[in-house]
Design a protein around this motif. Structure first.
Motif, PDB file in Angstrom:
ATOM      1  N   LEU A   1      22.350  39.493  49.179  1.00  0.00           N
ATOM      2  CA  LEU A   1      22.530  40.924  48.617  1.00  0.00           C
ATOM      3  C   LEU A   1      23.663  41.674  48.718  1.00  0.00           C
ATOM      4  O   LEU A   1      24.609  41.168  49.553  1.00  0.00           O
TER       5      LEU A   1
ATOM      6  N   ILE B   1      20.755  34.219  43.984  1.00  0.00           N
ATOM      7  CA  ILE B   1      19.881  33.377  44.702  1.00  0.00           C
ATOM      8  C   ILE B   1      20.151  31.815  44.940  1.00  0.00           C
ATOM      9  O   ILE B   1      20.308  31.262  43.829  1.00  0.00           O
TER      10      ILE B   1
ATOM     11  N   ILE C   1      20.194  42.505  44.706  1.00  0.00           N
ATOM     12  CA  ILE C   1      20.492  41.097  44.737  1.00  0.00           C
ATOM     13  C   ILE C   1      21.625  40.584  44.002  1.00  0.00           C
ATOM     14  O   ILE C   1      21.583  40.957  42.722  1.00  0.00           O
TER      15      ILE C   1
ATOM     16  N   ILE D   1      12.661  43.788  49.068  1.00  0.00           N
ATOM     17  CA  ILE D   1      14.199  43.453  48.621  1.00  0.00           C
ATOM     18  C   ILE D   1      14.280  44.296  47.138  1.00  0.00           C
ATOM     19  O   ILE D   1      13.602  43.853  46.292  1.00  0.00           O
TER      20      ILE D   1
ATOM     21  N   ILE E   1      18.350  34.499  49.481  1.00  0.00           N
ATOM     22  CA  ILE E   1      18.575  35.545  48.774  1.00  0.00           C
ATOM     23  C   ILE E   1      19.847  36.423  49.120  1.00  0.00           C
ATOM     24  O   ILE E   1      20.062  37.204  50.239  1.00  0.00           O
TER      25      ILE E   1
END
Length: 247
Positions: free
Chosen positions: A174, A163, A160, A155, A172
């Motif tokens: 994205l 979280i 990101i 990742i 997580i």
């Protein structure tokens, strides 16, 4: 494995609909159906389940109150007609949150999320689920590896957005991805390995990437349709970061 589940809802039609959904989902085994949290409180200890579909707004004992009484091993999916309860669901670490009227597609998505959770739990004894370079504060820390869906997934840190921590696993979220990556690692363990120069804890259940914060509305960080709460204990740190960039 079959997921043992139970249903709690004081609306007969809603309860009947969920029962029909469970019956046509091969991976689910219905172990109890209760018209109130009080009845579930007496019945479920004799028939422990893996997954609980739980209405929030009920008389005598609300779903939120009852959720704090179930064993930690029982995962919870809240069902409600009122979207304002979503953040309350985060506070008690719900696995998912379904808004009535619930479609079978949404129900199946919650079931699949639960299956992912149980799969992750079964692999908890395997090697650590997260890997970073030895010095995560350096410029070389451009990505992390997490275990998800039986494989190691790389990742990129710059992808990101935020979280979300739910008991002993994380989601997580994205950029450009509709579904979060699930991994069986605690939010605290993950926070310790992320570069503090880039990520900020804003709530006991949320870490955000500083550079991705574009909108703050009424003390909440906005990512599209998602509103991330900011706890009082973290507000000053967030304000300090914002102040550094105010013109």
């Amino acid at each position: 494995m079959n997921i043992r589940c139970a249903l709690v809802d004081d609306e007969p039609l809603a309860l009947s609909l969920l029962e029909s959904y469970v019956r046509k989902t091969p991976s689910l085994e219905l172990c109890g159906s209760y018209p109130s949290a009080v009845q579930a409180l007496h019945g479920l200890p004799e028939h422990p389940v893996d997954l609980l579909f739980l209405d929030i707004q009920m008389p005598e004992l609300s779903g939120l109150e009852y959720s704090r009484m179930v064993p930690e091993s029982t995962r919870i999916v809240f069902t409600t007609a009122f979207s304002q309860y979503a953040l309350d669901g985060y506070r008690v670490h719900a696995l998912d949150y379904l808004l009535k009227p619930i479609s079978y597609a949404d129900f199946l998505e919650a079931v699949n999320r639960a299956r992912q959770w149980f799969d992750l739990q079964q692999r908890a004894e395997q090697p650590p689920a997260i890997s970073l370079p030895s010095n995560p504060g350096t410029a070389d820390s451009d990505f992390i590896y997490v275990k998800s869906d039986y494989k190691l997934v790389q990742i990129p840190l710059d992808k990101i957005r935020y979280i979300e921590g739910l008991k002993d696993y994380v989601k997580i979220h994205l950029e450009d991805e509709s579904r979060p990556v699930l991994s069986l690692v605690s939010l605290r363990a993950l926070e310790e390995r992320l570069p503090a120069s880039r990520f900020l804890r804003v709530h006991r259940s949320f870490i955000v990437q500083k550079s991705k914060i574009s909108v703050i509305d009424k003390g909440r960080i906005v990512f599209g349709k998602e509103y991330i709460p900011v706890s009082d204990s973290y507000k000053q740190e967030l304000q300090n970061y914002v102040n550094e960039h105010i013109i």
